[in-house]
Design an enzyme around this catalytic site. Structure first.
Site, PDB file in Angstrom:
ATOM      1  N   GLU A  60       0.825  -1.214   0.000  1.00  0.00           N
ATOM      2  CA  GLU A  60       0.000   0.000   0.000  1.00  0.00           C
ATOM      3  C   GLU A  60       0.857   1.262   0.000  1.00  0.00           C
ATOM      4  O   GLU A  60       0.355   2.358   0.284  1.00  0.00           O
ATOM      5  CB  GLU A  60      -0.930   0.017   1.221  1.00  0.00           C
ATOM      6  CG  GLU A  60      -1.898  -1.140   1.320  1.00  0.00           C
ATOM      7  CD  GLU A  60      -2.959  -1.150   0.227  1.00  0.00           C
ATOM      8  OE1 GLU A  60      -2.961  -0.226  -0.606  1.00  0.00           O
ATOM      9  OE2 GLU A  60      -3.764  -2.085   0.201  1.00  0.00           O
ATOM     10  N   HIS A  91      -2.954   2.718   8.114  1.00  0.00           N
ATOM     11  CA  HIS A  91      -4.033   1.910   7.542  1.00  0.00           C
ATOM     12  C   HIS A  91      -4.198   0.689   8.423  1.00  0.00           C
ATOM     13  O   HIS A  91      -3.237  -0.059   8.666  1.00  0.00           O
ATOM     14  CB  HIS A  91      -3.710   1.475   6.110  1.00  0.00           C
ATOM     15  CG  HIS A  91      -4.638   0.404   5.604  1.00  0.00           C
ATOM     16  ND1 HIS A  91      -6.007   0.553   5.596  1.00  0.00           N
ATOM     17  CD2 HIS A  91      -4.394  -0.844   5.131  1.00  0.00           C
ATOM     18  CE1 HIS A  91      -6.562  -0.550   5.106  1.00  0.00           C
ATOM     19  NE2 HIS A  91      -5.607  -1.410   4.838  1.00  0.00           N
ATOM     20  N   HIS A 109      -7.337  -2.391  10.069  1.00  0.00           N
ATOM     21  CA  HIS A 109      -8.624  -3.051   9.868  1.00  0.00           C
ATOM     22  C   HIS A 109      -9.450  -2.975  11.155  1.00  0.00           C
ATOM     23  O   HIS A 109      -9.793  -4.007  11.738  1.00  0.00           O
ATOM     24  CB  HIS A 109      -8.411  -4.503   9.437  1.00  0.00           C
ATOM     25  CG  HIS A 109      -7.601  -4.652   8.203  1.00  0.00           C
ATOM     26  ND1 HIS A 109      -7.024  -5.848   7.818  1.00  0.00           N
ATOM     27  CD2 HIS A 109      -7.251  -3.748   7.242  1.00  0.00           C
ATOM     28  CE1 HIS A 109      -6.362  -5.679   6.682  1.00  0.00           C
ATOM     29  NE2 HIS A 109      -6.484  -4.408   6.323  1.00  0.00           N
ATOM     30  N   GLU A 135     -17.302  13.036  22.054  1.00  0.00           N
ATOM     31  CA  GLU A 135     -15.995  13.488  21.586  1.00  0.00           C
ATOM     32  C   GLU A 135     -15.834  13.391  20.066  1.00  0.00           C
ATOM     33  O   GLU A 135     -14.929  14.007  19.502  1.00  0.00           O
ATOM     34  CB  GLU A 135     -14.873  12.698  22.257  1.00  0.00           C
ATOM     35  CG  GLU A 135     -14.776  11.255  21.853  1.00  0.00           C
ATOM     36  CD  GLU A 135     -13.588  10.547  22.491  1.00  0.00           C
ATOM     37  OE1 GLU A 135     -12.689  11.221  23.017  1.00  0.00           O
ATOM     38  OE2 GLU A 135     -13.573   9.309  22.453  1.00  0.00           O
ATOM     39  N   HIS A 195     -13.136  -3.397   4.170  1.00  0.00           N
ATOM     40  CA  HIS A 195     -11.681  -3.581   4.219  1.00  0.00           C
ATOM     41  C   HIS A 195     -11.049  -2.930   5.453  1.00  0.00           C
ATOM     42  O   HIS A 195     -10.533  -3.631   6.315  1.00  0.00           O
ATOM     43  CB  HIS A 195     -11.053  -3.017   2.939  1.00  0.00           C
ATOM     44  CG  HIS A 195      -9.574  -3.205   2.848  1.00  0.00           C
ATOM     45  ND1 HIS A 195      -8.879  -3.228   1.655  1.00  0.00           N
ATOM     46  CD2 HIS A 195      -8.610  -3.354   3.801  1.00  0.00           C
ATOM     47  CE1 HIS A 195      -7.588  -3.406   1.875  1.00  0.00           C
ATOM     48  NE2 HIS A 195      -7.395  -3.475   3.185  1.00  0.00           N
TER      49      HIS A 195
END
Length: 270
Positions: free
Chosen positions: A116, A139, A141, A169, A210
């Site tokens: 990525e 990144h 999951h 918040e 994803h």
């Protein structure tokens, strides 16, 4: 020179990754992180001009020429990174051609940066335009945020407002809302470009079915952004089975925005 393993940036990076694995967000080799380092701090531990080998970075990152980044490796399990950083992460410097990088440390035995990487590099380039202090792309999951994309509308306004209403918040932490992309094949320049476009207006981007991208000035900043949204998504599911549900009202959200002096995404509280 000082021992790289004692550097605060490597230690903090490894601690963050270990924490995300502990939370169950990064199974197997899922997830990736990149962190722009200051050349001055790197120079205490490494020679920024001494290249081990050249890396193909998979996109045109000319806007980041000369930048030094700490990145996770491709196919590397998060559970192993803290035990053996040099084999699983690396420090690289973007070359002047914008298409390659010089490996300065780590990624032993021919390892390469995350698949990525184009997403990370284009995200950094885009966020630096908005915030010169930007340094981090994560990144991961995050379980409940991913699960939400299976059952909730992927309309960005609706997705954002649902999370804002789950926890006081949220509006304060991400008043710029959340960008949402439909399911796409990952690890290519198309999803990288689409993500960078979303990051022009938001610091959080959901990849449906994803994961999530979060950015920030520091590792804590980017992680905290994701953590806050993930907690709100968890609350969303915890109350979903109850017939009677309450939520923070629009008027209350407006009061929050006024009290904390944050500018919310235009049109999201109309």
């Amino acid at each position: 020179m000082k021992d790289i393993f004692t550097s605060p940036f490597v230690a903090e990076f490894c601690d963050l990754i270990d924490n995300m694995y502990r939370l169950g967000w990064d199974e197997r080799n899922g997830g990736n992180v990149s962190y722009i380092l200051n050349e001055e701090e790197v120079a205490e531990y490494l020679d920024p001009e001494s290249s081990i080998r050249t890396l193909n970075i998979g996109c045109n990152a000319s806007a980041l020429s000369g930048k030094i980044l700490l990145v996770t490796g491709s196919g590397k399990y998060f559970k192993n990174i803290k035990k053996d950083p040099e084999a699983n992460i690396g420090i690289m410097k973007i070359n002047s051609d914008g298409k390659t990088a010089s490996l300065l440390w780590g990624l032993n035995d021919g390892a390469v940066p995350t698949s990525e990487l184009p997403t990370h590099l284009l995200a950094h380039a885009e966020r630096l335009k908005a915030d010169p202090d930007h340094r981090v792309v994560i990144h991961t999951h995050a379980t409940n945020l991913v699960a939400m994309t299976f059952v909730h509308s992927l309309n960005e306004k609706e997705f954002t407002r649902t999370l804002w209403k789950m926890n006081t918040e949220c509006l304060v932490v991400f008043p710029d809302g959340i960008g949402v992309l439909p399911w796409m094949v990952c690890g290519n320049e198309e999803i990288a470009c689409r993500t960078a476009e979303k990051l022009r207006a938001s610091r959080l981007v959901i990849w449906a079915m994803h994961g999530v991208i979060g950015v920030g000035k520091t590792l804590d900043d980017a992680f905290g952004l994701i953590e806050t949204a993930e907690k709100a998504a968890e609350t969303y599911f915890k109350i979903s089975g109850f017939a009677e549900k309450k939520g923070i009202t629009d008027e209350q959200l407006k009061s929050l925005a006024s009290a904390f002096k944050v500018n919310t995404k235009p049109g999201y509280l109309d």
